[in-house]
Design a protein around this motif. Structure first.
Motif, PDB file in Angstrom:
ATOM      1  N   TYR A  18       0.831  -1.202   0.000  1.00  0.00           N
ATOM      2  CA  TYR A  18       0.000   0.000   0.000  1.00  0.00           C
ATOM      3  C   TYR A  18       0.871   1.260   0.000  1.00  0.00           C
ATOM      4  O   TYR A  18       0.603   2.215  -0.740  1.00  0.00           O
ATOM      5  CB  TYR A  18      -0.935  -0.012   1.212  1.00  0.00           C
ATOM      6  CG  TYR A  18      -1.795   1.220   1.317  1.00  0.00           C
ATOM      7  CD1 TYR A  18      -2.852   1.417   0.436  1.00  0.00           C
ATOM      8  CD2 TYR A  18      -1.553   2.189   2.299  1.00  0.00           C
ATOM      9  CE1 TYR A  18      -3.636   2.558   0.515  1.00  0.00           C
ATOM     10  CE2 TYR A  18      -2.334   3.326   2.389  1.00  0.00           C
ATOM     11  CZ  TYR A  18      -3.367   3.500   1.505  1.00  0.00           C
ATOM     12  OH  TYR A  18      -4.142   4.630   1.582  1.00  0.00           O
ATOM     13  N   GLY A  19       1.917   1.273   0.835  1.00  0.00           N
ATOM     14  CA  GLY A  19       2.809   2.428   0.883  1.00  0.00           C
ATOM     15  C   GLY A  19       3.458   2.702  -0.468  1.00  0.00           C
ATOM     16  O   GLY A  19       3.535   3.850  -0.919  1.00  0.00           O
TER      17      GLY A  19
ATOM     18  N   VAL B  11       0.822   4.107  -2.832  1.00  0.00           N
ATOM     19  CA  VAL B  11       0.518   5.518  -2.545  1.00  0.00           C
ATOM     20  C   VAL B  11       1.605   6.419  -3.116  1.00  0.00           C
ATOM     21  O   VAL B  11       1.339   7.448  -3.740  1.00  0.00           O
ATOM     22  CB  VAL B  11       0.378   5.748  -1.019  1.00  0.00           C
ATOM     23  CG1 VAL B  11       0.350   7.234  -0.690  1.00  0.00           C
ATOM     24  CG2 VAL B  11      -0.878   5.082  -0.502  1.00  0.00           C
ATOM     25  N   ARG B  12       2.860   6.022  -2.924  1.00  0.00           N
ATOM     26  CA  ARG B  12       3.969   6.860  -3.385  1.00  0.00           C
ATOM     27  C   ARG B  12       4.074   6.870  -4.910  1.00  0.00           C
ATOM     28  O   ARG B  12       4.446   7.865  -5.493  1.00  0.00           O
ATOM     29  CB  ARG B  12       5.282   6.375  -2.772  1.00  0.00           C
ATOM     30  CG  ARG B  12       5.408   6.673  -1.324  1.00  0.00           C
ATOM     31  CD  ARG B  12       5.371   8.196  -1.038  1.00  0.00           C
ATOM     32  NE  ARG B  12       6.491   8.853  -1.677  1.00  0.00           N
ATOM     33  CZ  ARG B  12       6.370   9.820  -2.578  1.00  0.00           C
ATOM     34  NH1 ARG B  12       5.171  10.265  -2.928  1.00  0.00           N
ATOM     35  NH2 ARG B  12       7.432  10.362  -3.114  1.00  0.00           N
TER      36      ARG B  12
ATOM     37  N   ARG C 200       8.943  15.576  -2.022  1.00  0.00           N
ATOM     38  CA  ARG C 200       7.958  14.651  -2.595  1.00  0.00           C
ATOM     39  C   ARG C 200       7.512  15.128  -3.978  1.00  0.00           C
ATOM     40  O   ARG C 200       7.364  14.336  -4.911  1.00  0.00           O
ATOM     41  CB  ARG C 200       6.740  14.538  -1.675  1.00  0.00           C
ATOM     42  CG  ARG C 200       6.950  13.629  -0.489  1.00  0.00           C
ATOM     43  CD  ARG C 200       5.600  13.213   0.074  1.00  0.00           C
ATOM     44  NE  ARG C 200       5.696  12.569   1.382  1.00  0.00           N
ATOM     45  CZ  ARG C 200       6.029  11.299   1.556  1.00  0.00           C
ATOM     46  NH1 ARG C 200       6.337  10.556   0.517  1.00  0.00           N
ATOM     47  NH2 ARG C 200       6.072  10.782   2.764  1.00  0.00           N
TER      48      ARG C 200
ATOM     49  N   GLY D 225       7.975  14.382  -9.841  1.00  0.00           N
ATOM     50  CA  GLY D 225       8.301  14.900 -11.172  1.00  0.00           C
ATOM     51  C   GLY D 225       9.360  14.087 -11.902  1.00  0.00           C
ATOM     52  O   GLY D 225       9.647  14.355 -13.073  1.00  0.00           O
TER      53      GLY D 225
ATOM     54  N   PHE E 133      13.921   5.323  -6.706  1.00  0.00           N
ATOM     55  CA  PHE E 133      14.137   6.236  -5.581  1.00  0.00           C
ATOM     56  C   PHE E 133      13.205   5.891  -4.414  1.00  0.00           C
ATOM     57  O   PHE E 133      13.632   5.811  -3.251  1.00  0.00           O
ATOM     58  CB  PHE E 133      13.908   7.692  -6.033  1.00  0.00           C
ATOM     59  CG  PHE E 133      14.246   8.700  -4.973  1.00  0.00           C
ATOM     60  CD1 PHE E 133      15.522   9.246  -4.873  1.00  0.00           C
ATOM     61  CD2 PHE E 133      13.292   9.102  -4.037  1.00  0.00           C
ATOM     62  CE1 PHE E 133      15.841  10.164  -3.878  1.00  0.00           C
ATOM     63  CE2 PHE E 133      13.601  10.016  -3.045  1.00  0.00           C
ATOM     64  CZ  PHE E 133      14.884  10.547  -2.966  1.00  0.00           C
TER      65      PHE E 133
ATOM     66  N   HIS F 177      14.871   4.790  -0.974  1.00  0.00           N
ATOM     67  CA  HIS F 177      14.876   5.755   0.128  1.00  0.00           C
ATOM     68  C   HIS F 177      13.619   5.722   0.982  1.00  0.00           C
ATOM     69  O   HIS F 177      13.654   6.133   2.133  1.00  0.00           O
ATOM     70  CB  HIS F 177      15.076   7.174  -0.420  1.00  0.00           C
ATOM     71  CG  HIS F 177      16.477   7.430  -0.873  1.00  0.00           C
ATOM     72  ND1 HIS F 177      17.554   7.450  -0.016  1.00  0.00           N
ATOM     73  CD2 HIS F 177      17.004   7.658  -2.103  1.00  0.00           C
ATOM     74  CE1 HIS F 177      18.671   7.679  -0.678  1.00  0.00           C
ATOM     75  NE2 HIS F 177      18.354   7.812  -1.961  1.00  0.00           N
ATOM     76  N   GLU F 178      12.522   5.276   0.410  1.00  0.00           N
ATOM     77  CA  GLU F 178      11.277   5.314   1.183  1.00  0.00           C
ATOM     78  C   GLU F 178      10.830   3.929   1.650  1.00  0.00           C
ATOM     79  O   GLU F 178      10.165   3.813   2.667  1.00  0.00           O
ATOM     80  CB  GLU F 178      10.172   5.977   0.369  1.00  0.00           C
ATOM     81  CG  GLU F 178      10.541   7.406  -0.031  1.00  0.00           C
ATOM     82  CD  GLU F 178       9.396   8.138  -0.687  1.00  0.00           C
ATOM     83  OE1 GLU F 178       8.238   7.816  -0.386  1.00  0.00           O
ATOM     84  OE2 GLU F 178       9.669   9.013  -1.519  1.00  0.00           O
ATOM     85  N   ARG F 179      11.175   2.889   0.883  1.00  0.00           N
ATOM     86  CA  ARG F 179      10.776   1.541   1.287  1.00  0.00           C
ATOM     87  C   ARG F 179      11.943   0.725   1.809  1.00  0.00           C
ATOM     88  O   ARG F 179      11.771  -0.431   2.181  1.00  0.00           O
ATOM     89  CB  ARG F 179      10.095   0.766   0.145  1.00  0.00           C
ATOM     90  CG  ARG F 179       8.999   1.464  -0.616  1.00  0.00           C
ATOM     91  CD  ARG F 179       7.957   2.167   0.191  1.00  0.00           C
ATOM     92  NE  ARG F 179       7.374   1.458   1.301  1.00  0.00           N
ATOM     93  CZ  ARG F 179       6.488   1.972   2.130  1.00  0.00           C
ATOM     94  NH1 ARG F 179       6.107   3.236   1.984  1.00  0.00           N
ATOM     95  NH2 ARG F 179       6.007   1.268   3.117  1.00  0.00           N
TER      96      ARG F 179
END
Lengths: 244, 185
Positions: free
Chosen positions: B30-31, B34-35, B116, B121, B130, B134-136
């Motif tokens: 889900y994360g 969303v991203r 974000r 973009g 990315f 960096h986020e997961r």
């Protein structure tokens, strides 16, 4: 966003950029960037180094866990369950369909074999296969070395066969069989000189027996009537006689 | 319970194992959705699609490989499909978009919002690597597994994504002046 492509970056910046990437990978401490002497000479790399510090400070906020929507787990499980049931149903329908098709084929095959008579029970089955063609044709089948088929001969032979097959009827008629026997030769063989209009017919009719005469008289009478009507119609179509 | 065991039990039709598998990966899926999609409702729908796909093709999973990258790979593909479908469909009016709440509240929130926006973009491939890195928190190898590309390609894409991001931050003036001074001679 319109970033510079790597090709436009000077080669002197390469080691510094590699160090920045290493810091962002977490493989190198951020302090290593500040110690890079290239930064004093390159304004772009100095800006990137500052942006790297900023990004490093902001990255922990980026991977904040997203709150799951309420009921998402239940919705997923319900969806998965329903999909599993639908797949089982589809498989069952496909299985039943294929079984039904197989049974139908077996029944059809059994019915067909039961409805077909055995060769011993009826040897007279008419079939389009060449070996079932009647004896007349089989006897005339060309064999290597035999003479070529001639239509006139075949017709004469057919006429003979008809005559032979109708012998029971024609025997009482006596001379009538001779009339039939002349048919093939008169149509396809040599042309004979035209006889006088009435004499031969009268003679031939006189020669045959009473039974045959009785059968042929309506034919000759009809032919005469038809010819008379033809002459009348031709006369009526003459251009010199307009309709009134 | 290991991935292989849970998968075996799921294939046997064990509802408990099905629930466990969903609970184990739904947050990541889900994360990521969303991203990559920037839309909560779409992310929720795609998450359900992802798990449908996962359970349909669970029999084809190679037990010698980790399960998480395989599941996330399906998620990335579904997001790509959803994004493509959305780009082909009629564009909603701005006020109908249910975008994640990214209103900046303070400086750090503003910075996060800006980053974000810059990540959004990026080119799709760059953004995917990315976000995964960096986020997961995925490694290069795992990302290569997820997107089905060599590790070298993943590194190249991630480095370019970072450079674009750094230049974006510079161009937006999001670098503190006092920080800049420390590099000057």
């Amino acid at each position: 966003m319109n970033p510079p492509t790597p090709e436009l970056i000077p080669t002197a910046c390469g080691p510094t950029l590699a160090r920045i990437q290493s810091v962002l990978d977490g493989a190198t401490l951020p302090d290593k960037i500040a110690a890079d002497p290239h930064l004093t000479a390159c304004e772009s790399c100095r800006g990137r180094a500052r942006a790297t510090r900023t990004l490093l400070a902001a990255l922990p906020a980026l991977d904040e866990p997203d709150t799951l929507p309420i009921g998402l787990t239940g919705a997923i499980l319900a969806e998965v369950k329903s999909d599993r049931r639908a797949r089982i149903r589809r498989r069952a329908v496909a299985l039943v369909g294929s079984l039904a098709a197989a049974v139908a084929i077996v029944v059809w095959a059994a019915t067909r074999s039961a409805g077909r008579p055995s060769p011993d029970s009826s040897p007279e089955i008419v079939s389009p296969r060449p070996d079932h063609i009647p004896a007349l044709a089989s006897t005339s089948a060309p064999t290597p070395g035999s003479r070529p088929i001639r239509i006139g001969d075949e017709l004469a032979r057919a006429g003979g066969a008809i005559r032979e097959s109708s012998r029971e009827l024609t025997d009482p008629a006596g001379a009538a069989s001779q009339v039939f026997a002349t048919l093939p030769s008169s149509f396809f063989l040599k042309p004979t000189p035209p006889p006088t209009p009435t004499e031969p017919v009268a003679r031939s009719l006189a020669e045959i027996s009473e039974v045959a005469k009785t059968g042929l008289e309506p034919v000759t009478g009809s032919a005469q009537k038809a010819f008379a009507r033809f002459l009348r119609d031709v006369e009526a179509m003459q251009p010199g006689k307009p309709k009134s | 319970m290991t991935d292989a065991v849970i998968v075996r039990r799921c294939l046997a039709g064990d509802p408990g194992a099905t629930r466990e598998l969903v609970e184990r990966f739904q947050k990541d899926v889900y994360g990521l959705c969303v991203r990559l999609l920037g839309h909560h409702q779409d992310a929720e729908d795609v998450t359900q699609e992802v798990f449908l796909r996962v359970f349909r093709s669970l029999g084809r999973w190679d037990a010698t490989r980790p399960l998480r990258p395989w599941v996330l790979g399906i998620a990335v593909n579904r997001c790509r499909t959803c994004a493509g479908r959305r780009s082909r469909g009629p564009e909603l009016a701005d006020y109908l978009h249910e975008a994640p709440d990214r209103r900046p509240g303070d400086d750090s929130a503003e910075l996060t919002h800006e980053i974000r926006a810059a990540v959004d973009g990026l080119r799709d491939d760059y953004r995917t690597v990315f976000v995964l890195f960096h986020e997961r928190g995925q490694s290069y190898d795992e990302i290569a597994e997820v997107i089905g590309r060599p590790v070298g390609t993943v590194k190249t894409w991630l480095h370019r994504a970072r450079l674009e991001l750094l230049d974006h931050l510079r161009s937006r003036g999001l670098v503190a002046e006092e920080e800049a001074k420390e590099f000057k001679v």
